[in-house]
Design an enzyme around this catalytic site. Sequence first.
Site, short mmCIF file in Angstrom:
data_model
loop_
_atom_site.label_atom_id
_atom_site.label_comp_id
_atom_site.label_asym_id
_atom_site.label_seq_id
_atom_site.Cartn_x
_atom_site.Cartn_y
_atom_site.Cartn_z
N ASP A 126 41.00 92.87 33.78
CA ASP A 126 40.31 91.75 34.19
C ASP A 126 40.77 90.55 33.26
O ASP A 126 41.84 90.82 32.51
CB ASP A 126 38.91 91.98 33.56
CG ASP A 126 37.92 90.79 33.53
OD1 ASP A 126 37.82 90.44 34.72
OD2 ASP A 126 37.45 90.54 32.61
N ASP A 128 39.04 87.15 32.46
CA ASP A 128 38.29 86.47 31.45
C ASP A 128 37.31 87.23 30.54
O ASP A 128 36.78 88.14 30.81
CB ASP A 128 37.10 85.54 32.41
CG ASP A 128 36.88 84.41 31.57
OD1 ASP A 128 35.63 84.17 31.60
OD2 ASP A 128 37.95 83.41 31.60
N ASP A 354 36.08 94.09 30.27
CA ASP A 354 34.72 94.06 29.49
C ASP A 354 33.46 93.84 30.24
O ASP A 354 32.54 93.87 29.79
CB ASP A 354 34.93 92.60 28.40
CG ASP A 354 34.34 91.31 29.40
OD1 ASP A 354 33.69 90.79 29.15
OD2 ASP A 354 35.38 91.21 30.30
#
Length: 390
Positions: A126, A128, A354
């Site tokens: 991922d 961001d 996250d």
Amino acid sequence: MAAYGQTQYSPALQPAGPYTPYTHHTQGYSMTSYNIKTEDGLSHSPGQSSLLGYTSNFGGTPPAQTLYSYSTHAEYHTPTSPLTPGKEQEGAPARRSSDVKLRGRKRANDPVPPLDSDIERVFIWDLDETIIIFHSLLTGTFSTRFGKDSGKAVSLGLWMEEMIFNLADSRLFFNDLEECDQVHIDDVASDDNGQDLSTYNFGTDGFQSPAGGGTLCLGSGVHGGVDWMRNLAFRYRRVKEIYNTYKNNVGGLLGSPKREEWLQLRREMEVLTDLWLTQALKALALINSRPNCVNVMVTTTQLIPALSKVLLYGLGGAFPIENIYSATKTGKESCFERVTQRFGRRAVYVVVGDGVEEETVAKKKNMPFWRVTCRADLEALSHALELDYL
């Protein structure tokens, strides 16, 4: 190499296949100082608290142990951010506002890069709040969670957001392509006739309606017609050319005085985020140093702003443009499926992120998931890679 305590990793990593369960435990070891070199010639240590540049040795041997040095002449390349809170509004459509979430590669030094089918391990990242800190600066969650100056954090976030959209609009055709988003840079390549674009005038080919606004993608031709699709493909081809030309020379793409502004912004973000990005780059470089491993990015940001963000955060050397996928339209599960089709079922896939979406998809597909909630998680990831646990 310092001691790492026990090799147990928490339930965040749900190993599948050849992995042994381990717990994410980050206390009890000290990081080796790595010289991560990037486009700008700055050197950066993941363990240093002062803002230094860094260079990433993507491909070739793992970064050498060294103290970090800072050169004021060089451009800043891919810094790192500090511990990042969870993503807000996961899966929400990307938009041009302060809450937008603009969301590997074979060894660069390999004489003959391995074919996709030869890749043994694929790390799906991922962007961001995993590799970089951006969205949480704008919302204030980063400063709240990690005790940072909230005004400074929001200011830097807005400054970076302005640069991201400025680059996307001015150089990457985002005004034309915002409503014509693609998952992958080559998704419309079949409509490209290979015409020489060196003297092509994108401003007069009738692709964008003079009225702008909601008809950005209609133009004077028929939406979806042969001519319109060809012109769309031309834009994505040019974006790919620009990315490949400037991925290791973002300062050259920006020019003065934007380059100096960008360097200042990168330095200030590195200080505020405690070199989060530098630590992420260390893990990316370790993966890229392996001949049969690759880094792939799957982000919920639209493709063009995502490419702009990747360039401005200095990640161009870590991710070939072909390894970047936008899940804005299709969701991450669809993108994960494309990645597994590309590299084959025999490869082992490890997801690093996250957010709830990537973790859910990883578990559904029985892929190990490495959760990143703070910079220590990235340090632990690098250590696990160094010890060949991953």
